[in-house]
Write a protein that holds these residues in place. Sequence first.
Motif, PDB file in Angstrom:
ATOM      1  N   THR A  69       0.898  -1.064   0.217  1.00 27.68           N
ATOM      2  CA  THR A  69       0.074   0.061  -0.143  1.00 27.68           C
ATOM      3  C   THR A  69       0.812   1.143   0.225  1.00 27.68           C
ATOM      4  O   THR A  69       2.006   1.219   0.218  1.00 27.68           O
ATOM      5  CB  THR A  69      -0.566   0.252   1.177  1.00 27.68           C
ATOM      6  OG1 THR A  69      -0.044   0.489   2.509  1.00 27.68           O
ATOM      7  CG2 THR A  69      -1.549  -1.363   1.720  1.00 27.68           C
ATOM      8  N   PRO A  70       0.238   2.363  -0.172  1.00 23.09           N
ATOM      9  CA  PRO A  70       1.265   3.495  -0.302  1.00 23.09           C
ATOM     10  C   PRO A  70       1.864   3.846   1.059  1.00 23.09           C
ATOM     11  O   PRO A  70       2.823   4.403   1.234  1.00 23.09           O
ATOM     12  CB  PRO A  70       0.122   4.781  -0.137  1.00 23.09           C
ATOM     13  CG  PRO A  70      -0.938   4.140  -1.285  1.00 23.09           C
ATOM     14  CD  PRO A  70      -0.979   2.694  -0.513  1.00 23.09           C
ATOM     15  N   HIS A  71       1.507   3.145   2.195  1.00 24.46           N
ATOM     16  CA  HIS A  71       1.989   3.395   3.600  1.00 24.46           C
ATOM     17  C   HIS A  71       2.759   1.878   3.993  1.00 24.46           C
ATOM     18  O   HIS A  71       2.362   1.637   5.218  1.00 24.46           O
ATOM     19  CB  HIS A  71       0.967   3.946   4.604  1.00 24.46           C
ATOM     20  CG  HIS A  71       0.929   5.306   4.200  1.00 24.46           C
ATOM     21  ND1 HIS A  71      -0.326   5.869   3.910  1.00 24.46           N
ATOM     22  CD2 HIS A  71       1.673   6.510   4.431  1.00 24.46           C
ATOM     23  CE1 HIS A  71      -0.113   7.020   3.679  1.00 24.46           C
ATOM     24  NE2 HIS A  71       1.015   7.531   4.192  1.00 24.46           N
ATOM     25  N   GLY A  72       3.181   1.294   3.234  1.00 20.71           N
ATOM     26  CA  GLY A  72       3.734  -0.096   3.688  1.00 20.71           C
ATOM     27  C   GLY A  72       2.894  -1.390   3.579  1.00 20.71           C
ATOM     28  O   GLY A  72       1.833  -1.275   2.960  1.00 20.71           O
ATOM     29  N   THR A  73       3.298  -2.444   3.775  1.00 18.00           N
ATOM     30  CA  THR A  73       2.760  -3.631   3.604  1.00 18.00           C
ATOM     31  C   THR A  73       1.464  -3.893   4.570  1.00 18.00           C
ATOM     32  O   THR A  73       1.521  -3.552   5.696  1.00 18.00           O
ATOM     33  CB  THR A  73       3.655  -4.899   3.910  1.00 18.00           C
ATOM     34  OG1 THR A  73       4.754  -4.774   2.883  1.00 18.00           O
ATOM     35  CG2 THR A  73       2.931  -6.155   3.625  1.00 18.00           C
ATOM     36  N   PHE A  74       0.471  -4.319   4.197  1.00 14.46           N
ATOM     37  CA  PHE A  74      -0.801  -4.384   4.941  1.00 14.46           C
ATOM     38  C   PHE A  74      -1.202  -5.843   4.877  1.00 14.46           C
ATOM     39  O   PHE A  74      -1.213  -6.483   3.666  1.00 14.46           O
ATOM     40  CB  PHE A  74      -1.976  -3.577   4.503  1.00 14.46           C
ATOM     41  CG  PHE A  74      -2.989  -3.803   5.311  1.00 14.46           C
ATOM     42  CD1 PHE A  74      -3.128  -3.122   6.574  1.00 14.46           C
ATOM     43  CD2 PHE A  74      -4.174  -4.744   5.038  1.00 14.46           C
ATOM     44  CE1 PHE A  74      -4.275  -3.321   7.652  1.00 14.46           C
ATOM     45  CE2 PHE A  74      -5.350  -4.776   6.168  1.00 14.46           C
ATOM     46  CZ  PHE A  74      -5.382  -4.213   7.246  1.00 14.46           C
ATOM     47  N   SER A  75      -1.322  -6.578   5.848  1.00 10.40           N
ATOM     48  CA  SER A  75      -1.699  -8.034   6.068  1.00 10.40           C
ATOM     49  C   SER A  75      -3.015  -8.248   6.806  1.00 10.40           C
ATOM     50  O   SER A  75      -3.219  -7.625   7.753  1.00 10.40           O
ATOM     51  CB  SER A  75      -0.622  -8.888   6.756  1.00 10.40           C
ATOM     52  OG  SER A  75       0.613  -8.454   6.382  1.00 10.40           O
ATOM     53  N   PHE A  76      -3.762  -9.352   6.546  1.00 12.20           N
ATOM     54  CA  PHE A  76      -4.688  -9.683   7.513  1.00 12.20           C
ATOM     55  C   PHE A  76      -5.139 -11.178   7.299  1.00 12.20           C
ATOM     56  O   PHE A  76      -4.447 -11.801   6.277  1.00 12.20           O
ATOM     57  CB  PHE A  76      -6.172  -8.857   7.084  1.00 12.20           C
ATOM     58  CG  PHE A  76      -6.814  -9.124   5.623  1.00 12.20           C
ATOM     59  CD1 PHE A  76      -6.079  -8.298   4.802  1.00 12.20           C
ATOM     60  CD2 PHE A  76      -7.667 -10.022   5.473  1.00 12.20           C
ATOM     61  CE1 PHE A  76      -6.774  -8.436   3.498  1.00 12.20           C
ATOM     62  CE2 PHE A  76      -8.326 -10.023   4.274  1.00 12.20           C
ATOM     63  CZ  PHE A  76      -7.799  -9.352   3.102  1.00 12.20           C
ATOM     64  N   ARG A  77      -5.534 -12.029   8.067  1.00 16.84           N
ATOM     65  CA  ARG A  77      -5.877 -13.285   7.810  1.00 16.84           C
ATOM     66  C   ARG A  77      -7.082 -13.756   7.142  1.00 16.84           C
ATOM     67  O   ARG A  77      -8.286 -13.050   7.327  1.00 16.84           O
ATOM     68  CB  ARG A  77      -5.907 -13.873   9.161  1.00 16.84           C
ATOM     69  CG  ARG A  77      -4.556 -13.819   9.951  1.00 16.84           C
ATOM     70  CD  ARG A  77      -4.333 -14.989  10.897  1.00 16.84           C
ATOM     71  NE  ARG A  77      -2.875 -14.725  11.400  1.00 16.84           N
ATOM     72  CZ  ARG A  77      -2.371 -14.159  12.254  1.00 16.84           C
ATOM     73  NH1 ARG A  77      -3.119 -13.316  12.860  1.00 16.84           N
ATOM     74  NH2 ARG A  77      -1.078 -14.257  12.594  1.00 16.84           N
ATOM     75  N   VAL A  78      -6.626 -15.120   6.517  1.00 14.08           N
ATOM     76  CA  VAL A  78      -8.075 -15.482   5.702  1.00 14.08           C
ATOM     77  C   VAL A  78      -8.084 -17.053   6.090  1.00 14.08           C
ATOM     78  O   VAL A  78      -6.994 -17.759   6.278  1.00 14.08           O
ATOM     79  CB  VAL A  78      -7.799 -15.547   4.138  1.00 14.08           C
ATOM     80  CG1 VAL A  78      -8.903 -15.969   3.534  1.00 14.08           C
ATOM     81  CG2 VAL A  78      -7.710 -13.925   3.870  1.00 14.08           C
ATOM     82  N   ARG A  79      -9.056 -17.647   6.173  1.00 17.40           N
ATOM     83  CA  ARG A  79      -9.333 -19.022   6.448  1.00 17.40           C
ATOM     84  C   ARG A  79      -9.947 -19.542   5.158  1.00 17.40           C
ATOM     85  O   ARG A  79     -10.883 -19.217   4.600  1.00 17.40           O
ATOM     86  CB  ARG A  79     -10.442 -19.186   7.631  1.00 17.40           C
ATOM     87  CG  ARG A  79     -10.489 -20.600   7.989  1.00 17.40           C
ATOM     88  CD  ARG A  79     -11.293 -20.732   9.311  1.00 17.40           C
ATOM     89  NE  ARG A  79     -11.538 -22.121   9.484  1.00 17.40           N
ATOM     90  CZ  ARG A  79     -12.686 -22.630   9.724  1.00 17.40           C
ATOM     91  NH1 ARG A  79     -14.026 -21.999   9.602  1.00 17.40           N
ATOM     92  NH2 ARG A  79     -12.749 -23.937  10.033  1.00 17.40           N
TER      93      ARG A  79
END
Length: 352
Positions: A69-79
Amino acid sequence: MLNELITERKLPALPSLPAERQEVLHLLAENEYGFTPSFEGEVSGFTESHEITYGGKALSERILLSFPTPHGTFSFRVRVLLPVEVKPAPVFLHISFHTEENKAVNDHRIVEHVPEEEILDHGYGIVSFCYEDVTSDSGRWDGLALAYPSGGDSGWGKIGMWAFAASRVMDYLLTREDVDSTRISVSGWSRLGKTALWCAAQDERFSLAISTESGCSGAALQRGKGGETVRDITSRFPYWFCRKYASFAGCEDKLPFDQHYLLALIAPRTVFVGSAEKDLWADPVSEFLCAKAASSAFEQIGVPGLITPDVLPSAECDLYDGRIGYLLRRGEHWLMRRDWLAHIRFRDLHHV
Ligand code: GCU
């Protein structure tokens, strides 16, 4: 009869689609959900856990999705839960109130039921993420909200962010050979039903959008709506939308569109609208009439929209034949087995 009921709502006429698709998206973004940032990066999925479950019937994985993203890596979990016998498997991408550990994010956890084994037994996978892992369901500007600059009266709201996250899950699913890329639906209940519709309206890779009891600012017409109004929703949940949306409180007739535009953007793909008889806050009649009013967009393209007798439905009415499916079931605001079985039947019939 239905045409008369629709005429009484004094809806703006549907533009011609797909020719005016970009203009319609622009209208909805500018006035309701806010503009979604463009995304061109790559989404990667790191497998944190992997097991065979349901007595050997299913593969269950926990994936950490990451993207720039413009402000770094974004992460979230997925099942990811896939039937082992079906390859590649059609999937329900379900935007959920549940966290991975099944902790309460709010009261919705209790009434959002997902009959996993039954869905698997019908040959479908379930891919889900918890919406609050993307950004909180509050006015706090956190999570994904911090990753993109916010902008003015038409800057995106949280519904737009949750929808954007579902599109990133789609990016990831397209990299998996065990998922049928042509049969990925996006679904959600209530506020997340609004999210699923906005997601599929923008992202044409989804073959089907499923909204259950999405009501105001989802699948229900705004003009003439009972129950929740633009004033109600923008007073309690202003952060779901762009700032400009609140200026239509009490003057829905000034909106340059109505919610049938949202459903129309999904043509010629498929959309399923679920209502519950006693969910008057969402207003089943306005949901049904919206589905009917959107139908001409499908018909213009040469496919049937909602196929219905010319009367308002009464409870336990299932309409599956057109590209817009509709269910009015008995009961209250809830996501239940009955809803999922209807979604499965609709998917089986249309092979979406
Ligand atoms: C509130 C809100 C609705 C929303 C619902 C939900 O009732 O007013 O617009 O759909 O919450 O998400 O459960």
